[in-house]
Write a protein that holds these residues in place. Structure first.
Motif, mmCIF file in Angstrom:
data_model
loop_
_atom_site.group_PDB
_atom_site.id
_atom_site.type_symbol
_atom_site.label_atom_id
_atom_site.label_comp_id
_atom_site.label_asym_id
_atom_site.label_seq_id
_atom_site.Cartn_x
_atom_site.Cartn_y
_atom_site.Cartn_z
ATOM 1 N N SER A 1 -83.079 -33.961 -61.466
ATOM 2 C CA SER A 1 -82.750 -33.864 -62.895
ATOM 3 C C SER A 1 -83.828 -34.556 -63.709
ATOM 4 N N ASP A 2 -83.594 -34.615 -65.035
ATOM 5 C CA ASP A 2 -84.446 -35.431 -65.883
ATOM 6 C C ASP A 2 -83.883 -36.856 -65.904
ATOM 7 N N GLU A 3 -84.346 -37.670 -66.864
ATOM 8 C CA GLU A 3 -83.976 -39.084 -66.879
ATOM 9 C C GLU A 3 -82.728 -39.405 -67.697
ATOM 10 N N GLU A 4 -81.990 -38.415 -68.169
ATOM 11 C CA GLU A 4 -80.802 -38.687 -68.967
ATOM 12 C C GLU A 4 -79.880 -39.631 -68.194
ATOM 13 N N LEU A 5 -79.668 -40.820 -68.743
ATOM 14 C CA LEU A 5 -79.024 -41.895 -67.987
ATOM 15 C C LEU A 5 -77.613 -41.548 -67.538
ATOM 16 N N ASN B 1 -74.854 -24.459 -47.309
ATOM 17 C CA ASN B 1 -75.807 -24.029 -46.282
ATOM 18 C C ASN B 1 -77.251 -24.386 -46.609
ATOM 19 N N LEU B 2 -77.625 -24.300 -47.893
ATOM 20 C CA LEU B 2 -79.031 -24.463 -48.265
ATOM 21 C C LEU B 2 -79.350 -25.831 -48.837
ATOM 22 N N CYS B 3 -78.493 -26.336 -49.729
ATOM 23 C CA CYS B 3 -78.778 -27.611 -50.387
ATOM 24 C C CYS B 3 -78.341 -28.807 -49.540
ATOM 25 N N CYS B 4 -77.145 -28.744 -48.982
ATOM 26 C CA CYS B 4 -76.642 -29.875 -48.198
ATOM 27 C C CYS B 4 -77.402 -30.044 -46.889
ATOM 28 N N SER B 5 -78.088 -29.007 -46.457
ATOM 29 C CA SER B 5 -78.915 -29.103 -45.252
ATOM 30 C C SER B 5 -80.319 -29.618 -45.561
ATOM 31 N N GLY B 6 -80.605 -29.805 -46.857
ATOM 32 C CA GLY B 6 -81.905 -30.337 -47.252
ATOM 33 C C GLY B 6 -83.001 -29.304 -47.358
ATOM 34 N N GLN B 7 -82.638 -28.018 -47.317
ATOM 35 C CA GLN B 7 -83.678 -26.982 -47.360
ATOM 36 C C GLN B 7 -84.209 -26.730 -48.760
ATOM 37 N N THR B 8 -83.395 -26.972 -49.784
ATOM 38 C CA THR B 8 -83.827 -26.750 -51.163
ATOM 39 C C THR B 8 -83.113 -27.731 -52.076
ATOM 40 N N VAL B 9 -83.775 -28.096 -53.160
ATOM 41 C CA VAL B 9 -83.222 -29.061 -54.117
ATOM 42 C C VAL B 9 -82.182 -28.378 -55.002
ATOM 43 N N LEU B 10 -81.100 -29.092 -55.285
ATOM 44 C CA LEU B 10 -80.123 -28.633 -56.272
ATOM 45 C C LEU B 10 -80.559 -29.198 -57.623
ATOM 46 N N GLY B 11 -81.120 -28.340 -58.461
ATOM 47 C CA GLY B 11 -81.599 -28.770 -59.773
ATOM 48 C C GLY B 11 -80.492 -28.740 -60.811
ATOM 49 N N VAL B 12 -80.547 -29.696 -61.740
ATOM 50 C CA VAL B 12 -79.536 -29.806 -62.795
ATOM 51 C C VAL B 12 -80.246 -29.965 -64.133
ATOM 52 N N ASP B 13 -79.797 -29.207 -65.136
ATOM 53 C CA ASP B 13 -80.407 -29.342 -66.456
ATOM 54 C C ASP B 13 -79.402 -28.923 -67.525
ATOM 55 N N LYS B 14 -79.364 -29.663 -68.620
ATOM 56 C CA LYS B 14 -78.478 -29.329 -69.731
ATOM 57 C C LYS B 14 -79.182 -28.380 -70.688
ATOM 58 N N THR B 15 -78.483 -27.306 -71.053
ATOM 59 C CA THR B 15 -79.015 -26.308 -71.967
ATOM 60 C C THR B 15 -78.417 -26.509 -73.350
ATOM 61 N N PHE B 16 -79.258 -26.470 -74.367
ATOM 62 C CA PHE B 16 -78.810 -26.632 -75.741
ATOM 63 C C PHE B 16 -78.724 -25.270 -76.426
ATOM 64 N N ASN B 17 -77.846 -25.198 -77.423
ATOM 65 C CA ASN B 17 -77.790 -24.064 -78.359
ATOM 66 C C ASN B 17 -77.403 -22.731 -77.714
ATOM 67 N N LEU B 18 -76.601 -22.788 -76.637
ATOM 68 C CA LEU B 18 -76.016 -21.546 -76.132
ATOM 69 C C LEU B 18 -74.748 -21.218 -76.903
ATOM 70 N N CYS B 19 -73.971 -22.260 -77.202
ATOM 71 C CA CYS B 19 -72.717 -22.083 -77.930
ATOM 72 C C CYS B 19 -72.386 -23.416 -78.593
ATOM 73 N N ASP B 20 -71.177 -23.553 -79.098
ATOM 74 C CA ASP B 20 -70.782 -24.795 -79.763
ATOM 75 C C ASP B 20 -70.689 -25.970 -78.791
ATOM 76 N N MET B 21 -70.637 -25.690 -77.505
ATOM 77 C CA MET B 21 -70.569 -26.724 -76.474
ATOM 78 C C MET B 21 -71.914 -26.791 -75.745
ATOM 79 N N HIS B 22 -72.096 -27.866 -74.980
ATOM 80 C CA HIS B 22 -73.264 -27.942 -74.106
ATOM 81 C C HIS B 22 -72.975 -27.181 -72.820
#
Length: 239
Positions: A103-107, A22-43
């Motif tokens: 997102s950031d520039e992570e290829l 409803n919100l992102c696919c309609s273009g009303q708000t950006v879907l942001g993506v970011d990788k978090t480090f050091n939460l657990c043994d995985m990313h």
């Protein structure tokens, strides 16, 4: 699961996917993506968006809502593709041409997003672009004064990143290329990487109205801050 690799987990609720529809696919708000480090043994790669149906009384702003989470070991194209292609299948019956993913520039991350959502728009975070450009100038041994002048020409007030249209963008780009012509390594970086990214993933989305202004990934990083607060800033065992 691929042999030799840890299994990946994709976590979301039906309500989260409904909000994205409803919100992102309609273009009303950006879907942001970011990788978090050091939460657990995985990313942990988190998505987020602004919940525009709610307004905070204290700020008058819409709150940041958590979207689908991806828990993964490898951070290669294939791993990220597992996540974004899964989300794409959940949105098969939705028009995603107005979807904007940031997102950031992570290829590997960028390639996975654009591969899974070829008809959507991908935008890059201004702050990450600035930091990466500054580090490139440092690595290329550009002196401090010249470095700041170049950064101002690109990211400062009335700089390249705020160009009103493609003509203005090209004029400012020519001025920057002339300024850095004696810095051969950075000149190549600007011409072949930074300039195309700024034009396609910052300037065009802004001037076409897909985003209101130069976008940053601050919302996702604020969410990451909350996640780390929840574990007292100490990495936890996965289970």
């Amino acid at each position: 699961r691929d042999q030799g690799k840890a299994p990946c987990l994709i976590l979301y609720t039906d309500e989260q996917m409904t909000d994205i529809r409803n919100l992102c696919c309609s273009g009303q708000t950006v879907l942001g993506v970011d990788k978090t480090f050091n939460l657990c043994d995985m990313h942990v790669t988190a998505t987020c968006f602004k919940q525009l149906t709610v307004i905070r009384e204290t700020t008058g702003e819409s709150p940041i809502f958590l979207g689908p989470l991806y828990i993964h070991d490898n951070s290669d194209f294939q791993s990220y593709s597992n996540f974004f292609n899964h989300l794409r299948t959940r949105l098969t019956d939705v028009d995603t041409t107005n979807l904007v993913v940031g997102s950031d520039e992570e290829l590997a991350l960028v390639n996975a997003i654009t591969s899974a959502f070829p008809n959507s728009k991908h935008v890059l975070c201004k702050r990450h672009l600035y930091q990466n450009t500054k580090q490139k100038l440092i690595d290329d041994c550009v002196d401090k004064d010249a470095r700041q002048t170049i950064l101002d020409m690109i990211f400062g007030d009335n700089g390249l990143i705020d160009a009103d249209d493609s003509i203005c963008f090209d004029v400012k780009s020519d001025e920057i290329e002339d300024k850095v012509k004696d810095q051969s390594k950075f000149a190549n970086y600007f011409k072949n990487k930074l300039k195309p990214n700024l034009k396609e993933k910052v300037q065009k989305p802004m001037t076409s109205g897909l985003i209101d202004n130069v976008w940053t990934n601050n919302n996702a990083e604020s969410l990451n801050h909350i996640l780390k607060q929840a574990i007292d800033w100490k990495s936890k065992p996965l289970l």
